[in-house]
Motif scaffolding. Structure first.
Motif, PDB file in Angstrom:
ATOM      1  N   THR A 453     -39.745  28.701  23.164  1.00  0.00           N
ATOM      2  CA  THR A 453     -38.859  28.956  22.042  1.00  0.00           C
ATOM      3  C   THR A 453     -38.800  30.445  21.742  1.00  0.00           C
ATOM      4  O   THR A 453     -39.540  31.254  22.317  1.00  0.00           O
ATOM      5  CB  THR A 453     -39.340  28.206  20.790  1.00  0.00           C
ATOM      6  N   ARG A 454     -37.911  30.822  20.830  1.00  0.00           N
ATOM      7  CA  ARG A 454     -37.779  32.231  20.454  1.00  0.00           C
ATOM      8  C   ARG A 454     -39.055  32.764  19.813  1.00  0.00           C
ATOM      9  O   ARG A 454     -39.299  33.966  19.808  1.00  0.00           O
ATOM     10  CB  ARG A 454     -36.610  32.390  19.484  1.00  0.00           C
ATOM     11  N   GLU A 455     -39.844  31.862  19.259  1.00  0.00           N
ATOM     12  CA  GLU A 455     -41.124  32.276  18.679  1.00  0.00           C
ATOM     13  C   GLU A 455     -42.222  32.354  19.729  1.00  0.00           C
ATOM     14  O   GLU A 455     -43.385  32.600  19.385  1.00  0.00           O
ATOM     15  CB  GLU A 455     -41.534  31.300  17.573  1.00  0.00           C
ATOM     16  N   GLY A 456     -41.884  32.129  20.992  1.00  0.00           N
ATOM     17  CA  GLY A 456     -42.876  32.217  22.056  1.00  0.00           C
ATOM     18  C   GLY A 456     -43.745  30.991  22.192  1.00  0.00           C
ATOM     19  O   GLY A 456     -44.819  31.052  22.791  1.00  0.00           O
ATOM     20  N   GLU A 457     -43.282  29.862  21.673  1.00  0.00           N
ATOM     21  CA  GLU A 457     -44.066  28.628  21.730  1.00  0.00           C
ATOM     22  C   GLU A 457     -43.552  27.738  22.857  1.00  0.00           C
ATOM     23  O   GLU A 457     -42.348  27.505  22.982  1.00  0.00           O
ATOM     24  CB  GLU A 457     -43.977  27.890  20.392  1.00  0.00           C
ATOM     25  N   GLU A 458     -44.465  27.235  23.666  1.00  0.00           N
ATOM     26  CA  GLU A 458     -44.085  26.377  24.785  1.00  0.00           C
ATOM     27  C   GLU A 458     -43.686  24.996  24.270  1.00  0.00           C
ATOM     28  O   GLU A 458     -44.368  24.412  23.441  1.00  0.00           O
ATOM     29  CB  GLU A 458     -45.253  26.234  25.764  1.00  0.00           C
TER      30      GLU A 458
END
Length: 934
Positions: A453-458
């Protein structure tokens, strides 16, 4: 043979004509064999002869005819016939013929095969090897020429025109260096540098050639080549069939129903003349007869096919034709590639911009269906590209472009992957469609979507059944998926499973999940039949029937028909059952609706909740515990507010229950059951350190009940009371004020006596060890069986104040007692104050409050005995003696006798009276009379 004959006749025939003109000599051939025709006589002319034959110039004028015959079957068969309206020799020794006609005949049957007309011709007369017999040059050149093939060649019928033509009569071959036009049955072609071979039925243009073709009933086109173009009739059994080969850089353009363009290094067409219209006559000039109807078509070498705004590429393209010559299908090999327009072409559309393209390509082959609608099938491995989306399929891929009614669509199978904006979809097989705004694919089995995601979460989404994946610009969604498992490696992680998922957005985490839904978010577990999520922090879960949803967190567990969780708020609706842990406040709440407000995402191992609020409504029932206190509450509505109020930790809890309140308290606030219209509580939670440091020392908790209060003690004292307002303090101390009727009603067992009582008062205070009543009106029941008679037996008392404790029963102000003697008579006592005091005796047969003391304006009257007045009165059980003290103490007998003394002793059962010093008057007793002492 033909060449030599023509050469001889050109020389010798011209000489004969000259001799006849100048000398009047006519030569007539004496044919020994039958002849088909004879030479025509020419007009007058002149012959000038040089020193040798090779330098001779023939000046011919008038019509000149040359013919040649060969013997056949006993008669002469013509080989050719050439007629020129004029002829002359040029400076270079060539013979120039004007307005000539050349006819060539079949040497077997003498039928006409070729008819050639030209504005002029040029040839040379040469001697043979011996230098004696004249010999015609191998070539004759013609200008403004037309050649008609009538028979005897595979190219028949055919008409060829050109500005310049060189004919090799012996080899039946004609060539040009300029443009040439060829027309025939099924043939309309032109080009530069023509090579026409009559013997092989072959036409070849060296460059810049074109050929008209027919593709289906309504499709006409043109094949153009910048390099060589070969046309030949290759089927001896069917002279209508032609093969056309364009090379170097070939272009085929078809207009009409099957409009297309095809360019390649080489294009080959096999077709036939369309015999359904017109005739196959070489003289016909209608376009229907001058075009080639497709039978087969292939292209090779960087081939590109364009149609309906689509482009197809490959090293080779093989077309399959329908019986009516339409392009039915094609196979592209050698890195095939399709560029499909996502919008169908619009008539009259201007050059506003190129349509958006869907690119499909593979490594081996692509099958292309052209009619009735365009579609492609690519053998795997195959790939589809659209904007930033890449689809790869190990097995293969099939698709079709957009139509007026439907968007572009495709299918991919066997090891399919879709890559979009850093996300990957993997599945075994899928169907898809694309328009100018979106790509949508639907998997046909288990699939997996992964990415960051844009938040860097897989994020990983697994669908064990069908999944629909939709991409728009730089965002994608899952409109629907079956039997899903979702995981997001956030902090804390998110996980979900459900039978069906709709509207999933990986960036906002919006989705709707149905059927056996289980969701873990922010460390909380939600389980139900349907979840509507507007982001990971705005979730509503609901049930589909009688079974309730479940919400579990480290703060507790909630059951309800629907639960909504947003930041700082949990709302449960429908048959709610909530077990909660709000720091030191724990409990269970049953209601129709429960709302909890607060920061629930704090780490409970290191932080308290802070401000927290709970609101419950609809048949509320709650069981709460805090700091050693337990509360069972019920009503129409419940509000709990917890607020930190100091450092170190000091938390104030406000409670409010409204509407037909029922409450049970145990612990710090005493053991009571109460009923009221409203109950408010103010509770404090304090740890040991806070108390030692003096924080919260003055923070006193309380419970306040108002409106039709009914209180029942579940411990000591045994008390049931009614009033208008109740205040309960820690330690079980309470105050009950009157309601609208102005009184407090109470009953129970009186502390220190164990006797049942009934009480009316203006106010009532109570505690586990006693009670206090203002303006009491007290009634005591008779003692239990086995107890010794006491002044408390059947006592009715009024006073300004009553204080009842186990060791003492105290009445203050305007005390009035009405009691009952063992004999059944009554007694009345009035005093300023009166106490019943405990007896230290441990004999259980004796009442604990055995001694009565009354002080101040004491007046004691017996219904069947004397009346006593004094300052102080003491008494024990009725087996004892009443002591009356006063200044003076007075006894008034029923008969009117009056006695005064400092003190009297009265036997309460026998009314025997003993007086003390200072007595006056007489006192009568049962035992007789006694003189007063002086």
């Amino acid at each position: 043979m033909i060449r030599r004959t023509i050469a001889f006749l050109l020389l010798f025939g011209g000489g004969l004509l000259a001799l006849r003109q100048f000398f009047g000599v006519e030569l007539v051939a004496d044919w020994s064999k039958p002849q088909r025709s004879f030479p025509e006589r020419g007009r007058s002319g002149a012959v000038v002869t040089g020193e040798e034959f090779g330098a001779a110039r023939l000046l011919l004028s008038g019509a000149t005819v040359f013919s040649s015959y060969v013997p056949l079957g006993g008669r002469g068969v013509p080989l050719y016939r050439l007629v020129a309206q004029d002829s002359e020799t040029s400076d270079d020794g060539s013979v120039v013929l004007e307005d000539l006609v050349l006819e060539l005949f079949d040497e077997d049957d003498g039928e006409l095969t070729v008819l050639l007309t030209a504005a002029r011709g040029r040839t040379r007369l040469e001697s043979d090897d011996g230098g004696v017999e004249p010999s015609l040059s191998n070539q004759i050149s013609f200008e403004d020429v037309e050649v008609k093939l009538v028979r005897g060649s595979r190219l028949v019928p055919l008409v060829m025109t050109s500005d310049h033509l060189v004919g090799d009569l012996e080899r039946s071959r004609f060539t040009t260096t300029t443009r040439a036009l060829v027309k025939g049955s099924g043939l309309d072609a032109e080009g530069s540098a023509l090579d026409l071979d009559l013997s092989t039925g072959r036409i070849e243009f060296a460059s810049d050639a074109r050929c008209t073709v027919v593709a289906g009933p309504n499709g006409r086109g043109r094949l153009v080549s910048s390099g060589p173009m070969l046309i030949e009739r290759f089927d001896p059994s069917d002279e209508t069939r032609l093969k056309v080969v364009a090379q170097r850089r070939a272009l085929l353009v078809v207009e009409g129903d099957d409009a297309l363009s095809l360019d390649a290094r080489r294009i080959e067409i096999v077709g036939h003349a369309d015999t359904t219209e017109g005739t196959a006559d070489a003289d016909a000039d209608t376009e229907e007869d001058e075009a080639l109807v497709f039978e087969s078509l292939f292209a090779e070498g960087e081939s590109t096919l364009r149609m309906d705004g689509h482009r197809f590429q490959g090293q080779r393209v093989d077309f399959q034709m329908s019986p009516d010559g339409r392009l039915g299908s094609a196979r592209l090999t050698g890195g095939p590639e399709a560029h499909l327009a996502l919008e169908p072409p619009t008539e009259g559309a201007g050059p506003a911009g190129e349509p958006e393209i869907l690119r499909v390509w593979g490594e081996s082959s692509m099958d292309l269906t052209l009619s009735p609608d365009v579609s492609v099938t690519v053998a795997g491995p195959a790939q589809l590209d659209w904007r930033d989306t890449e689809l790869w399929a190990a097995g293969g891929l099939a698709g079709r472009p957009a139509t007026d009614d439907l968007p572009a669509s495709f299918r991919a199978w066997s090891g399919v992957e879709v890559h979009f904006a850093g996300w990957t979809l993997k599945t075994l097989e899928l169907d898809g469609k694309i328009d100018a705004e979106r790509l949508e694919v639907t998997t046909l089995g288990e699939s997996e979507v992964t990415g960051v995601t844009r938040e860097g979460e897989e994020l990983k989404l697994i669908a064990y059944e069908s999944l629909t994946f939709e991409a728009r610009e730089d965002r994608w969604t899952v409109p629907s998926a079956g039997r899903i498992a979702l995981s997001l490696l956030s902090d804390p992680p998110v996980a979900a499973s459900a039978d069906h998922l709709t509207g999933f957005d990986p960036e906002t985490l919006d989705f709707v999940a149905d059927g056996s839904v289980e969701l873990i978010t922010r460390g909380d577990l939600l389980r139900g039949e349907k979840v509507v999520a507007k982001g990971i922090d705005d979730i509503t879960i609901s049930s589909g029937g009688e079974q309730r949803v479940v919400y579990v967190s480290d703060r507790g567990e909630v059951l309800a028909h629907q639960i909504t969780r947003v930041p700082g708020r949990i709302l449960a609706e429908g048959d709610v059952d909530a077990e909660l842990t709000l720091d030191d406040l724990t409990g269970r709440v049953l209601a129709g609706r429960v709302e909890i407000l607060g920061d629930f995402d704090r780490d409970t191992t290191v932080q308290s909740l802070g401000r927290t609020e709970l609101n419950a409504a609809g048949a509320v029932s709650a069981s709460l515990d805090q700091s050693g206190s337990h509360f069972d509450l019920s009503g129409d509505a419940l509000r709990i507010l917890r607020v930190p109020v100091g450092e170190p930790d000091l938390v104030m809890t406000e409670l409010r229950v409204t509407g037909s309140v029922e409450a049970i308290t145990r612990g710090a606030y005493g053991d009571y059951e109460l009923h009221s219209d409203q109950l408010d509580g103010l509770l404090y939670a304090r740890d040991g350190e806070a108390l030692e440091e003096g924080v919260g020392q003055d923070s006193q908790g309380e419970l306040v009940a108002e409106g039709h209060v009914h209180l029942e003690s579940l411990g000591t004292p045994e008390l049931t009371a009614q009033g208008g307002r109740l205040v309960l303090l820690e330690g079980g101390v309470g105050t009950l004020d009157p309601g609208e009727d102005g009184i407090v009603l109470a009953e129970g067992r009186l502390p220190g006596t164990g006797r049942p009582f009934a009480l009316e008062a203006l106010a009532l205070q109570f505690a586990p060890d006693g009670l206090i009543a203002d303006r009491p009106n007290l009634v005591l029941d008779m003692p239990d069986a086995g107890l010794e008679p006491s002044p408390l037996d059947g006592l009715k008392a009024t006073a300004a104040r009553l204080v009842a404790r186990p060791e003492k029963l105290s009445f203050k102000g305007n005390v009035t007692f009405v009691g009952r003697m063992p004999s059944g008579s009554t007694w009345t006592l009035r005093a300023n104050e009166a106490d019943f005091i405990g007896d230290p005796s441990s004999d259980p047969s004796k009442p604990r409050l055995a001694r009565m003391v009354a002080d101040g304006a004491v007046r004691l009257a017996f219904s069947d005995g004397p009346t006593a007045e004094g300052d102080r009165l003491t008494a024990r059980t009725w087996s004892g003696v009443i002591h009356l003290l006063g200044r003076p103490a007075i006894i008034q007998q029923p008969g009117g006798l009056r006695s005064e003394a400092e003190w009297f002793k009265i036997d309460a059962r026998e009314y025997l009276i003993e007086s003390g010093p200072g007595g006056t008057g007489w006192a009568d007793g049962i035992g007789g009379k006694q003189r007063p002492q002086r």
